[in-house]
Structure formats: structure tokens, C-alpha cells
Write a protein that holds these residues in place. Structure first.
Motif, PDB file in Angstrom:
ATOM      1  N   ALA B 225       0.840  -1.201   0.000  1.00 51.64           N
ATOM      2  CA  ALA B 225       0.000   0.000   0.000  1.00 51.64           C
ATOM      3  C   ALA B 225       0.875   1.250   0.000  1.00 51.64           C
ATOM      4  O   ALA B 225       0.565   2.249  -0.656  1.00 51.64           O
ATOM      5  N   ASP B 226       1.958   1.205   0.735  1.00 51.62           N
ATOM      6  CA  ASP B 226       2.880   2.351   0.773  1.00 51.62           C
ATOM      7  C   ASP B 226       3.411   2.695  -0.614  1.00 51.62           C
ATOM      8  O   ASP B 226       3.475   3.846  -1.015  1.00 51.62           O
ATOM      9  N   MET B 259     -11.734  -3.853   0.131  1.00 55.47           N
ATOM     10  CA  MET B 259     -12.289  -3.992   1.472  1.00 55.47           C
ATOM     11  C   MET B 259     -12.262  -2.672   2.219  1.00 55.47           C
ATOM     12  O   MET B 259     -11.408  -1.819   1.998  1.00 55.47           O
ATOM     13  N   TYR B 260     -13.219  -2.555   3.133  1.00 58.73           N
ATOM     14  CA  TYR B 260     -13.310  -1.387   4.013  1.00 58.73           C
ATOM     15  C   TYR B 260     -11.956  -1.101   4.664  1.00 58.73           C
ATOM     16  O   TYR B 260     -11.482   0.030   4.669  1.00 58.73           O
ATOM     17  N   VAL B 265      -6.102   1.639   5.101  1.00 59.59           N
ATOM     18  CA  VAL B 265      -4.660   1.389   4.974  1.00 59.59           C
ATOM     19  C   VAL B 265      -4.063   2.310   3.907  1.00 59.59           C
ATOM     20  O   VAL B 265      -3.042   2.967   4.106  1.00 59.59           O
ATOM     21  N   VAL B 266      -4.762   2.392   2.760  1.00 56.93           N
ATOM     22  CA  VAL B 266      -4.281   3.281   1.690  1.00 56.93           C
ATOM     23  C   VAL B 266      -4.307   4.733   2.150  1.00 56.93           C
ATOM     24  O   VAL B 266      -3.365   5.498   1.913  1.00 56.93           O
ATOM     25  N   ALA B 284      -9.552  14.579   5.221  1.00 58.89           N
ATOM     26  CA  ALA B 284      -9.586  13.389   4.368  1.00 58.89           C
ATOM     27  C   ALA B 284     -10.933  12.691   4.493  1.00 58.89           C
ATOM     28  O   ALA B 284     -11.679  12.927   5.448  1.00 58.89           O
ATOM     29  N   SER B 285     -11.234  11.856   3.511  1.00 59.73           N
ATOM     30  CA  SER B 285     -12.426  11.014   3.594  1.00 59.73           C
ATOM     31  C   SER B 285     -12.172   9.730   2.814  1.00 59.73           C
ATOM     32  O   SER B 285     -11.394   9.718   1.859  1.00 59.73           O
ATOM     33  N   VAL B 286     -12.817   8.665   3.264  1.00 59.09           N
ATOM     34  CA  VAL B 286     -12.723   7.364   2.603  1.00 59.09           C
ATOM     35  C   VAL B 286     -14.132   6.821   2.460  1.00 59.09           C
ATOM     36  O   VAL B 286     -14.942   6.951   3.374  1.00 59.09           O
ATOM     37  N   GLY B 287     -14.416   6.203   1.317  1.00 55.47           N
ATOM     38  CA  GLY B 287     -15.735   5.605   1.178  1.00 55.47           C
ATOM     39  C   GLY B 287     -15.920   4.974  -0.179  1.00 55.47           C
ATOM     40  O   GLY B 287     -15.001   4.952  -1.003  1.00 55.47           O
ATOM     41  N   GLY B 288     -17.112   4.460  -0.403  1.00 60.91           N
ATOM     42  CA  GLY B 288     -17.455   3.914  -1.714  1.00 60.91           C
ATOM     43  C   GLY B 288     -18.463   4.849  -2.349  1.00 60.91           C
ATOM     44  O   GLY B 288     -19.646   4.551  -2.400  1.00 60.91           O
TER      45      GLY B 288
END
Lengths: 212, 323
Positions: B225-226, B259-260, B265-266, B284-288
């Protein structure tokens, strides 16, 4: 004839609607070869909706009639075609009188403005294998007719023939805008479906104009 | 198209998009009104603030939450979609705009695709004939579309989600249509997005593949991921570094098979790498949010905000996501 009554224009639009609907299989065939195959069904849906609207409504002024016709196409077609053919009828609406009769000069200016509005919106020009290849020569013929004092029937005869020739000429063109550009050279030899639709509309206009 | 063929647990295809709107309304009673249009799907908010510019977001359907789920407080005032992957028609856009306008005007936000542009542009014209002022911002955040051409030729991906909340915050601040347009356009100028799909068979990461099956633009070996984060940052910041002093807002959009936990992680990899390079992060935000790709992978957006944009970047909550 030197002036055209709104009732006659309404009949011309009805005839164009019938003409497009009757040619749906042909338009579909051409667009299947060159685009995503939905031009014929989209045009039929739009012009069938237009026909129904014209059937149930009376019109007394040119601008009201042509504006309503354009809106009906936008409303029922969607996609790019709805906007393009809607713009043909709405783009030059300011050039039309709020009256029941109209001169050839006004009609020519109206379609010329519509053509320019499509160029602007579609960021396209004649020569790129689009409906403009039929529309531009048609409106130029109307304009020439108006400038030389032609009878309205004669101007529409030349406009129809110019549109027909334009659609034919689109066969030799390479596609630069719209969906068919993804097919590049493979479209050579095939006419543009939108140009064919445009020539059909002008054919229907002329035939209704000279019918009794 | 993949987005349609992948749908399985349905009854019949014709009813799907209507059921989405009805379902959204059922989960949030008294929040929305559905406008019926034979060829488009329209939802707008109840109880809107009459004193602000209204935001209308639109695009192809079936990739929700963008766009079906993006009407709400801090987001759009109305959302309009056409059929699966198809732009809504101009009349639908015009019709909902004149219904919700209270004199401050309308901002249309859509991704920069031909059908969306044409229909939004026509809606603007139809409104102006009625004396209603409106304008549009065509979102062009995808760095891998129209390579080598000017930014305004590019298409849009999930960056539009961030622009919707910025436009909304600017409108809620009471700004004029002209100002909301300017700020949203500035946000579009300063946002870049890269889609990266995992090719699990060959252990590759593929940058810039299109969701209709267009080939990837850059393919690299997957390591971690890094490493993915580092590679994405290089590609994106190469275009954003000209905005000196900009502080970064970061969004990770999970693709359908990611995956959630991988999303976070990313996100954290991106955060570490950006900070290490000396960038300052503002959120920041994360989602689908944008469900277009049937793949494992993610869509990464970075926005380089100046102090004005920063004022309008704050978390906004939909019913089932935060952006």
C-alpha cells in the motif's frame, strides 16, 4: 408564396415527425454501422412525442409553436440527439415573430441561428461528419432564397436538395466529434445518421409545403 | 456495459433506478421529494434554505452514491440522473432547477462527458430564457483521460463528490451564484484524481484504466500500500505542485471489490507519504462514493486548497457515507 402561416408550419412539423418515425429502421441500420445504434430509436421516440403534442395542441404564433416543438424533443429524447435537435428548433427562437405568419427572411434567419447554436454548443463545424453537414447547406439555401426574393416553396426545395447532398457528402468525411470519432477511418463511406435525419426533416418540410 | 451486466440481485432492470430513489426516500422519511420525469430520475431536498444558491448534481445512473445519494444538507440540493451510464435530459435538469430556485440562482455540477455537458448547457439556456440565472462547472479531475490535452478536455471521476460539498458550503455561506461558481471552478482547477485497479493475477497495479474497459495507461508491479500511495502521489502532485503553498485534502474512493479496511490502509499510507514530502493536510475522507469500477482498487483524489477553498472544506454527511 411569400408568407407562411403557423398552421402550415405545424403541418410541416407533423410531416417531419411521420417521416422520421417511418425511417427509424434505416436510421438504426446506419447508426449501428457508425455509432452506438440508438439514433433511430431515439429520434423516433422524440418525433413521436412531438407528433402527439402537435395533435393535442393549437398554436397561433410561430415562436410559441417552434419553441414547444424544441422542448418536446429535448424532453423525450435525452442523450446528445435530444439537445442537438432541440437546439435546432430553440436556438433561433428570438428571430421568429410572435405572430401567425412569417416571412422567408425570418424563417431563414431562424434556422441559421439554430445552426449556429448547434455549432457553439456541440463545438463542431460542418465537414466533421455530423448533422451540420446537412443542416448548414440547407439553411444557406434558405438564406439565399430569402436574399434573392424566392417563393417560399422554391427556397425549401433548394434547402431539401442541399441537405440531401450534404448527407451524401458526409460519406466521404472522417469523424472528428461525437461518438463515431471512436471508429475513425472505418466510418469512411458511411453517411452520418444525424445528417440523414436532417435531410429527412427538410424533405418532409418541402413535401408538406407543396401538398394541397 | 459492465455496470449493468454485473447487477444480479434484482427483479427487472427497468425498475432498478426507480427503486433506488424510492429506497433512499424510505430510509430518510420527510427528507426528499421525487419529481417524475419519464426519462430521468430526480430527487430534491425538502426544507431547503430559500436564501441560498441551489446546487444540482447530475450524471449517469447506477454508480451511486454518486449521484443518487448526494442530495442532502452540506451536499447537493437536487440530484438528477439519466438511465444507467447516461446523462439525464436537459428538460429534467431545467424542470427541477426552476422548481427549487428561489431567486439566488442554480449551480449545475456534472462530470465532463459529452452527454452531460450538452444537457447541462441546454438547461442553462432554457433557464436563462425564463430569467433564472444559472451556471455550470464541468468536473475534469481524471488525470489519465485525454492525456496530453488541456485539463478541460478530461473526464471526471469521483472528485465531483468533493466539489459538491465545497459548492454547497460556499452557497450556505450566502455567497452569490457568481462567487459559488468561481470557487467551485477553482476547486476543479486544483483537484486531480487517479484511478488504480489491481490486477491480482499478475500482481500489478494498473493506473488510468477506464470503467468501460479502456486499457490502463501505466502499469506497475504491486508491492505494498505504501508503494501504491507513493506512486499515486508522484503522478498527481506532478500536476499540483505549481499551486505553491496549497494544503492538501485527500479522498480515497474504494472500488467495488476493495475492502473497508484496505481503504483506511491506503489512506494512512497516503497521509504518511504526503507528510514526509512536506505537504500539509487539511482533511480526508474514505468511502465507496463512486461505484463505477467492478474491480479491486481505488480512486485517489487530491485537492490543493488555498486559504479561500479551505474555508469551505468540512465533513459533509450523506445518509450512508461521510465525505
Amino acid at each position: 408564396m411569400k408568407r407562411l402561416h403557423v398552421i402550415k408550419m405545424k403541418k410541416m412539423l407533423e410531416n417531419a415527425s411521420r417521416m422520421i418515425a417511418a425511417n427509424e429502421p434505416y436510421l438504426t441500420e446506419v447508426d449501428t454501422a457508425i455509432g452506438d445504434g440508438d439514433h433511430g430509436t431515439g429520434m423516433k421516440r422524440g418525433f413521436s412525442a412531438l407528433y402527439k403534442m402537435l395533435e393535442r395542441q393549437e398554436f397561433y404564433e410561430w415562436d410559441t409553436l417552434c419553441g414547444a416543438a424544441g422542448i418536446e424533443l429535448v424532453k423525450s429524447m435525452g442523450g446528445a440527439s435530444g439537445v442537438i435537435f432541440g437546439t435546432l428548433f430553440i436556438g433561433g427562437i428570438d428571430r421568429l415573430p410572435h405572430e401567425s405568419s412569417c416571412s422567408l427572411t425570418e424563417i431563414a434567419d431562424y434556422f441559421m441561428e439554430g445552426e449556429k447554436a448547434i455549432e457553439r454548443r456541440g463545438k463542431a463545424k460542418a465537414g466533421q461528419k455530423t448533422m451540420l453537414d446537412a443542416l448548414l447547406p440547407a439553411v444557406e439555401a434558405l438564406k439565399k432564397g430569402a436574399d434573392t426574393g424566392m417563393e417560399i416553396e422554391d427556397a425549401f426545395f433548394y434547402a431539401y436538395n442541399a441537405a440531401l447532398k450534404g448527407a451524401e457528402d458526409s460519406k466521404g468525411m472522417e469523424s472528428k466529434v461525437g461518438r463515431s470519432k471512436n471508429f475513425r477511418e472505418s466510418v469512411l463511406g458511411l453517411p452520418d445518421p444525424g445528417a440523414i435525419s436532417t435531410s429527412l426533416i427538410f424533405k418532409a418540410f418541402y413535401e408538406e409545403l407543396v401538398s394541397r | 456495459m459492465r455496470v449493468i451486466s454485473i447487477m444480479k440481485i434484482i427483479n427487472n432492470k427497468e425498475e432498478v433506478l426507480g427503486e433506488v430513489l424510492e429506497g433512499i426516500m424510505f430510509t430518510q422519511p420527510d427528507a426528499y421529494i421525487r419529481m417524475i420525469n419519464e426519462f430521468s430520475y430526480i430527487l430534491y431536498r425538502k426544507n431547503m434554505d430559500d436564501k441560498k444558491v441551489k446546487i444540482i448534481a447530475s450524471g449517469g445512473a447506477g454508480r451511486g452514491p454518486l449521484f443518487e445519494g448526494f442530495a442532502g444538507e452540506g451536499l447537493a440540493d437536487a440530484v438528477v440522473t439519466g438511465d444507467f451510464n447516461c446523462a439525464p435530459n436537459a428538460y429534467a435538469l431545467y424542470d427541477v432547477a426552476r422548481t427549487i430556485d428561489r431567486g439566488r440562482g442554480i449551480l449545475f455540477l456534472t462530470n465532463n462527458y459529452a452527454g452531460d455537458y450538452l444537457n447541462n448547457d441546454m438547461a442553462v439556456e432554457l433557464l436563462s430564457k425564463e430569467g433564472i440565472s444559472s451556471g455550470m462547472v464541468l468536473v475534469s479531475d481524471d488525470i489519465f483521460s485525454a492525456r496530453g490535452e488541456p485539463k478541460d478536455k478530461r473526464g471526471g471521476l469521483s472528485g465531483i463528490g468533493i466539489l459538491i460539498k465545497i459548492a454547497s458550503a460556499a452557497a450556505e455561506d450566502g455567497l452569490s451564484l457568481e462567487e459559488v461558481l468561481r470557487i467551485t471552478q477553482k476547486a476543479n482547477d486544483r483537484i486531480r484524481t487517479a484511478a488504480v485497479c489491481m490486477n491480482d493475477d499478475l500482481d500489478l497495479m494498473e493506473f488510468g484504466a477506464g470503467f468501460s474497459g479502456e486499457a490502463p495507461v501505466i502499469t506497475e508491479k504491486f508491492q505494498s500500500a505504501d508503494r501504491l500511495a507513493e506512486s499515486a502521489i508522484e503522478k498527481i502532485m506532478g500536476e499540483l505542485d505549481s499551486y505553491q503553498g496549497g494544503r492538501i485534502y485527500l479522498n480515497v474512493n474504494r472500488m467495488r471489490q476493495m475492502m473497508y479496511v484496505e481503504g483506511y490502509v491506503v489512506l494512512m499510507s497516503l497521509k504518511r507519504k504526503l507528510e514526509k514530502k512536506g505537504y500539509s493536510l487539511i482533511g480526508a475522507s474514505v468511502g465507496g462514493y463512486y461505484d463505477a469500477y467492478d474491480a479491486n482498487g481505488c480512486i485517489i483524489s487530491l485537492l490543493s486548497a488555498d486559504s479561500e477553498l479551505e474555508k469551505y472544506i468540512k465533513p459533509a454527511k450523506g445518509y450512508d457515507f461521510t465525505i
